[in-house]
Motif scaffolding. Structure first.
Motif, short mmCIF file in Angstrom:
data_model
loop_
_atom_site.label_atom_id
_atom_site.label_comp_id
_atom_site.label_asym_id
_atom_site.label_seq_id
_atom_site.Cartn_x
_atom_site.Cartn_y
_atom_site.Cartn_z
N LEU A 213 2.58 -30.28 -1.12
CA LEU A 213 3.71 -30.89 -0.41
C LEU A 213 4.76 -29.87 0.03
CD1 LEU A 213 4.32 -34.07 -2.63
CD2 LEU A 213 3.19 -33.95 -0.39
N LEU A 214 4.57 -28.59 -0.32
CA LEU A 214 5.57 -27.57 -0.03
C LEU A 214 4.96 -26.41 0.75
CD1 LEU A 214 7.29 -27.39 -3.55
CD2 LEU A 214 8.17 -28.55 -1.51
N VAL A 215 5.76 -25.83 1.66
CA VAL A 215 5.36 -24.63 2.39
C VAL A 215 6.51 -23.63 2.36
CG1 VAL A 215 3.73 -25.80 3.92
CG2 VAL A 215 6.13 -25.59 4.61
N ASN A 216 6.17 -22.36 2.32
CA ASN A 216 7.17 -21.30 2.26
C ASN A 216 7.96 -21.24 3.57
OD1 ASN A 216 8.65 -19.01 1.63
ND2 ASN A 216 6.90 -17.86 0.87
N THR A 217 9.29 -21.16 3.46
CA THR A 217 10.12 -21.08 4.65
C THR A 217 10.29 -19.65 5.15
OG1 THR A 217 12.19 -20.83 3.40
CG2 THR A 217 11.47 -23.08 3.90
N ALA A 218 9.92 -18.66 4.34
CA ALA A 218 10.15 -17.25 4.73
C ALA A 218 9.18 -16.87 5.85
CB ALA A 218 9.96 -16.34 3.52
N ALA A 219 9.74 -16.43 6.99
CA ALA A 219 8.89 -16.00 8.11
C ALA A 219 8.08 -14.77 7.73
CB ALA A 219 9.75 -15.72 9.34
N GLU A 220 8.71 -13.86 7.01
CA GLU A 220 8.03 -12.66 6.52
C GLU A 220 8.32 -12.56 5.02
OE1 GLU A 220 9.23 -9.27 8.75
OE2 GLU A 220 8.59 -10.11 10.67
N PRO A 221 7.54 -13.27 4.20
CA PRO A 221 7.83 -13.30 2.77
C PRO A 221 7.84 -11.92 2.14
CG PRO A 221 6.17 -14.94 3.36
CD PRO A 221 6.36 -14.06 4.56
N GLY A 222 8.79 -11.73 1.24
CA GLY A 222 8.86 -10.50 0.48
C GLY A 222 7.98 -10.58 -0.74
N PRO A 223 8.21 -9.69 -1.72
CA PRO A 223 7.40 -9.74 -2.95
C PRO A 223 7.47 -11.12 -3.60
CG PRO A 223 8.72 -7.73 -2.86
CD PRO A 223 9.18 -8.59 -1.72
N HIS A 224 6.31 -11.60 -4.03
CA HIS A 224 6.20 -12.91 -4.69
C HIS A 224 6.68 -14.05 -3.79
CE1 HIS A 224 5.44 -10.25 -7.98
NE2 HIS A 224 6.69 -9.88 -8.07
N GLY A 225 6.52 -13.87 -2.49
CA GLY A 225 6.85 -14.93 -1.54
C GLY A 225 8.32 -15.16 -1.34
N CYS A 226 9.15 -14.19 -1.74
CA CYS A 226 10.60 -14.43 -1.71
C CYS A 226 11.16 -14.41 -0.29
CB CYS A 226 11.33 -13.41 -2.59
SG CYS A 226 11.39 -11.75 -1.92
N ALA A 227 12.29 -15.07 -0.15
CA ALA A 227 13.03 -15.14 1.11
C ALA A 227 14.35 -14.41 0.95
CB ALA A 227 13.28 -16.61 1.47
#
Length: 257
Positions: A213-227
Motif C-alpha cells: 500500500l506504500l511507495v517511496n516518495t524520494a525521486a532519487e532515494p538515498g541510503p536505505h531509501g531515505c529522502a
C-alpha cells in the motif's frame, strides 16, 4: 531507548507472548495473542510547569480515549487535513510542525506524562490551536477511534531503536504495524519515519518496501531509501549534536497508493 532520543515511546511486546483474554472479549475463555502496542512506558517526573499546563490546558487539548469513533471536527472545532504523530517525546518538534502548518490538524499520541505536560506547556506558551493529544496507546486510538483512510499522514520520529539483537522484535516499525498505519492513511497521504540509528533505518526501509500500500516518495532515494529532510521537521538538539559528530539521520517518506 537511549538518553539521546527525544521520543520515549516505543515498541510492541514480543509477538509470541500471550495473556488470557479480558472479560467480555470475543472467545473470552481462550488465550489470545497480545495486541501490538506503540509504546513502552518509561518512568519520569512531571515538573511544576508541566503540572500547571495539565491544569490550564488539559481540558481543551487532551482527548479522552473511548472505544468509539472520534468526531474530529468537533474535537478541533474545524475541518482540516488530519495528521497523526505517534510518540512525540517532549513535544518540541510537534509544536514546531503545528506552528509552521497552521492549516493542518494534528492528533498526537504519547503515554509519557512529563512529555504530555511539556507539549501542553508549549501549546499554552505559543497559542497553538491545531493540536489535540491522547495520553493513550496509539494502536487503540487507531483501531477504535479513527477509521481506515481517515488520516492524511502519520509521523513517527526517532522511535526507540532497541539496539541489541535480541530486542529487535520490540521495535515499533514492523510489517503488521506498518500495514495497520497504511490502511488508516488516505490514498495520496504519507507515512514519515525518521531515525538516527542506521541499522534501524535499514529495517524500516525493508518493512516499507514490503508494504504494497506504500511507495517511496524520494525521486532519487538515498541510503536505505531515505529522502531529504522536509522543511517542516525541525532538527532536534540531539540531532544537531549528532550531525556535528558525523552521525547520520535517515528520513523515510512513503505515500499511500
Amino acid at each position: 531507548m537511549n538518553a539521546e532520543h527525544e521520543n520515549p515511546s516505543s515498541a510492541p511486546p514480543s509477538p509470541e507472548e500471550t495473556t488470557p483474554a479480558p472479560a467480555g472479549a470475543p472467545d473470552g475463555d481462550k488465550p489470545y495473542m497480545r495486541v501490538i502496542k506503540s509504546y513502552v512506558l518509561r518512568a519520569g517526573r512531571t515538573g511544576p510547569g508541566q503540572a500547571r499546563a495539565y491544569q490550564q490546558h488539559g481540558p481543551k487539548y487532551l482527548l479522552t480515549y473511548q472505544p468509539e469513533p472520534l468526531d474530529v471536527e468537533t474535537a478541533f472545532g474545524r475541518s482540516a487535513p488530519l495528521f497523526m504523530e505517534i510518540g512525540f517525546g517532549m513535544g518540541g518538534a510537534t509544536a514546531h510542525i503545528a506552528q509552521v502548518r497552521p492549516d493542518d490538524n494534528f492528533i498526537c499520541c504519547e503515554v509519557h506524562e512529563p512529555g504530555v505536560g511539556s507539549l501542553l506547556k508549549l501549546i499554552g506558551e505559543n497559542g497553538i490551536e491545531n493540536i489535540r493529544i491522547f495520553r493513550h496507546d496509539a494502536v487503540e486510538v487507531l483501531d477504535h477511534m479513527l477509521g481506515e483512510q481517515s488520516l492524511d499522514g502519520v509521523h513517527i520520529f526517532f522511535p526507540d531503536p532497541w539496539h541489541k539483537s535480541r530486542h529487535h522484535k520490540r521495535r515499533l516499525i514492523q510489517g503488521p504495524f506498518v500495514n495497520r498505519l497504511a490502511r488508516h492513511i488516505k490514498p495520496g497521504g504519507y507515512l514519515h519515519l525518521a531515525t538516527d540509528w542506521e541499522p534501524y533505518a535499514e529495517q524500516m526501509h525493508a518493512v516499507l518496501k514490503a508494504e504494497p500500500l506504500l511507495v517511496n516518495t524520494a525521486a532519487e532515494p538515498g541510503p536505505h531509501g531515505c529522502a531529504p529532510k522536509p522543511d517542516y521537521r525541525p532538527l532536534t538538539k540531539f540531532e544537531n549534536r549528532g550531525i556535528k559528530l558525523g552521525h547520520g539521520v535517515w528520513d523515510l517518506i512513503y505515500q499511500r497508493v
